[in-house]
Design a protein around this motif. Structure first.
Motif, PDB file in Angstrom:
ATOM      1  N   MET A 144       0.856  -1.176   0.000  1.00  0.00           N
ATOM      2  CA  MET A 144       0.000   0.000   0.000  1.00  0.00           C
ATOM      3  C   MET A 144       0.890   1.222   0.000  1.00  0.00           C
ATOM      4  SD  MET A 144      -2.932   0.867   2.716  1.00  0.00           S
ATOM      5  CE  MET A 144      -4.499   1.242   2.026  1.00  0.00           C
ATOM      6  N   ASP A 145       0.887   1.947  -1.117  1.00  0.00           N
ATOM      7  CA  ASP A 145       1.773   3.108  -1.291  1.00  0.00           C
ATOM      8  C   ASP A 145       3.239   2.718  -1.082  1.00  0.00           C
ATOM      9  OD1 ASP A 145      -0.415   4.824  -1.789  1.00  0.00           O
ATOM     10  OD2 ASP A 145      -0.684   5.185   0.378  1.00  0.00           O
ATOM     11  N   GLY A 146       3.601   1.512  -1.546  1.00  0.00           N
ATOM     12  CA  GLY A 146       4.979   1.042  -1.431  1.00  0.00           C
ATOM     13  C   GLY A 146       5.372   0.649  -0.023  1.00  0.00           C
ATOM     14  N   ARG A 147       4.410   0.489   0.861  1.00  0.00           N
ATOM     15  CA  ARG A 147       4.671   0.166   2.272  1.00  0.00           C
ATOM     16  C   ARG A 147       3.936  -1.109   2.659  1.00  0.00           C
ATOM     17  NH1 ARG A 147       8.666   3.440   4.025  1.00  0.00           N
ATOM     18  NH2 ARG A 147       8.156   5.608   4.199  1.00  0.00           N
ATOM     19  N   VAL A 148       4.392  -1.702   3.779  1.00  0.00           N
ATOM     20  CA  VAL A 148       3.755  -2.913   4.297  1.00  0.00           C
ATOM     21  C   VAL A 148       3.745  -2.875   5.820  1.00  0.00           C
ATOM     22  CG1 VAL A 148       5.873  -4.295   4.329  1.00  0.00           C
ATOM     23  CG2 VAL A 148       3.674  -5.439   4.099  1.00  0.00           C
TER      24      VAL A 148
ATOM     25  N   SER B 248       9.158  -0.125   4.624  1.00  0.00           N
ATOM     26  CA  SER B 248       9.404   0.057   3.195  1.00  0.00           C
ATOM     27  C   SER B 248      10.271  -1.086   2.663  1.00  0.00           C
ATOM     28  CB  SER B 248      10.104   1.400   2.975  1.00  0.00           C
ATOM     29  OG  SER B 248      10.374   1.579   1.617  1.00  0.00           O
ATOM     30  N   PRO B 249       9.703  -1.952   1.777  1.00  0.00           N
ATOM     31  CA  PRO B 249      10.490  -3.065   1.237  1.00  0.00           C
ATOM     32  C   PRO B 249      11.670  -2.580   0.395  1.00  0.00           C
ATOM     33  CG  PRO B 249       8.155  -3.451   0.933  1.00  0.00           C
ATOM     34  CD  PRO B 249       8.308  -2.027   1.380  1.00  0.00           C
TER      35      PRO B 249
ATOM     36  N   LYS C  29      -4.926  -5.534   2.163  1.00  0.00           N
ATOM     37  CA  LYS C  29      -3.967  -4.770   1.368  1.00  0.00           C
ATOM     38  C   LYS C  29      -2.954  -4.077   2.281  1.00  0.00           C
ATOM     39  CE  LYS C  29      -3.574  -1.367  -2.290  1.00  0.00           C
ATOM     40  NZ  LYS C  29      -4.254  -0.460  -3.188  1.00  0.00           N
ATOM     41  N   GLY C  30      -1.673  -4.299   1.979  1.00  0.00           N
ATOM     42  CA  GLY C  30      -0.600  -3.668   2.753  1.00  0.00           C
ATOM     43  C   GLY C  30      -0.345  -4.332   4.093  1.00  0.00           C
ATOM     44  N   MET C  31      -0.924  -5.531   4.333  1.00  0.00           N
ATOM     45  CA  MET C  31      -0.787  -6.187   5.643  1.00  0.00           C
ATOM     46  C   MET C  31      -0.386  -7.649   5.447  1.00  0.00           C
ATOM     47  SD  MET C  31      -1.318  -6.059   9.010  1.00  0.00           S
ATOM     48  CE  MET C  31      -2.583  -4.877   9.394  1.00  0.00           C
ATOM     49  N   LEU C  32       0.629  -8.075   6.192  1.00  0.00           N
ATOM     50  CA  LEU C  32       1.069  -9.466   6.174  1.00  0.00           C
ATOM     51  C   LEU C  32       1.065  -9.982   7.596  1.00  0.00           C
ATOM     52  CD1 LEU C  32       2.389 -11.838   4.504  1.00  0.00           C
ATOM     53  CD2 LEU C  32       4.567 -10.947   5.336  1.00  0.00           C
ATOM     54  N   GLU C  33       0.560 -11.201   7.772  1.00  0.00           N
ATOM     55  CA  GLU C  33       0.564 -11.829   9.084  1.00  0.00           C
ATOM     56  C   GLU C  33       1.546 -12.992   9.061  1.00  0.00           C
ATOM     57  OE1 GLU C  33      -3.156 -12.306  11.570  1.00  0.00           O
ATOM     58  OE2 GLU C  33      -2.773 -14.383  10.961  1.00  0.00           O
TER      59      GLU C  33
END
Length: 196
Positions: A100-104, A141-142, A165-169
């Protein structure tokens, strides 16, 4: 005669001392050359380790003189050094997260009974996550690399799943299978997630 005999004896002693010092000095002066020659003959001017990778890069084959009617020989070029593939090149991603906007954001869930030390390389210091608890790492920021380990030395199995979106568990569970043990998670700019 006695005086003449003493004179001759003195001169002979002086001559003996001079010639003796010359004889003693001569081998001493010649010794470094003899030692050098014997060392050269005893040492291997081309040890086999310099013929093996990676030390063989500067080794050049001698070019033999070309005789009329013969084909000239070309020196052989050293073989290129092969790099082992990166984990991303030899395995499929374990998950894909839409950035999301290049962020996670990453939610770490510790389902073990042990504390887990973790660190986002370049973003956080080492921290501790209590057993049976979770933590949210926001706005990363990846590329992102997260390292983790159980503080009791046990093995960790990790499952990753994008939740929105933009979230990893990432869920940590105990394992006794050494092949399932993981200690690093990497998220690429593409959203690909790799575990090692």
């Amino acid at each position: 005669m006695n005086k003449r005999y003493q004179n001759l004896r003195t001169q002979a002693g002086l001559l003996g001392a001079i010639s003796g010092s010359l004889l003693i000095g001569l081998p001493a002066g010649a010794m470094p050359r003899m030692q050098t020659e014997s060392l050269v003959s005893q040492t291997n001017p081309s040890p086999s380790i310099f013929q093996e990778a990676p030390y063989n890069r500067t080794r050049r084959e001698p070019i033999s003189p070309v005789t009329p009617g013969a084909t000239p020989t070309q020196p052989t070029a050293p073989s290129p050094v092969t790099q082992p593939p990166l984990p991303e090149e030899r395995q499929a991603p374990t998950a894909m997260v839409m950035l999301m906007d290049g962020r996670v954001n990453i939610r770490l869930v510790n389902e073990t009974g042990a504390n887990i030390s973790y660190q986002v390389i370049g973003d956080t210091d080492q921290r501790s996550l209590q057993g049976k608890s979770d933590v949210m790492l926001r706005d990363l920021s990846p590329p992102v690399s997260v390292t983790f380990r159980r503080e009791d030395g046990g093995l960790i199995s990790v499952t990753t799943q994008p939740s929105e979106k933009g979230m990893l568990e990432a869920r940590f569970t105990e394992t006794t299978d050494l092949g399932m043990d993981r200690n690093t998670m990497r998220i690429q700019e593409t959203g690909a997630v790799y575990l090692n």
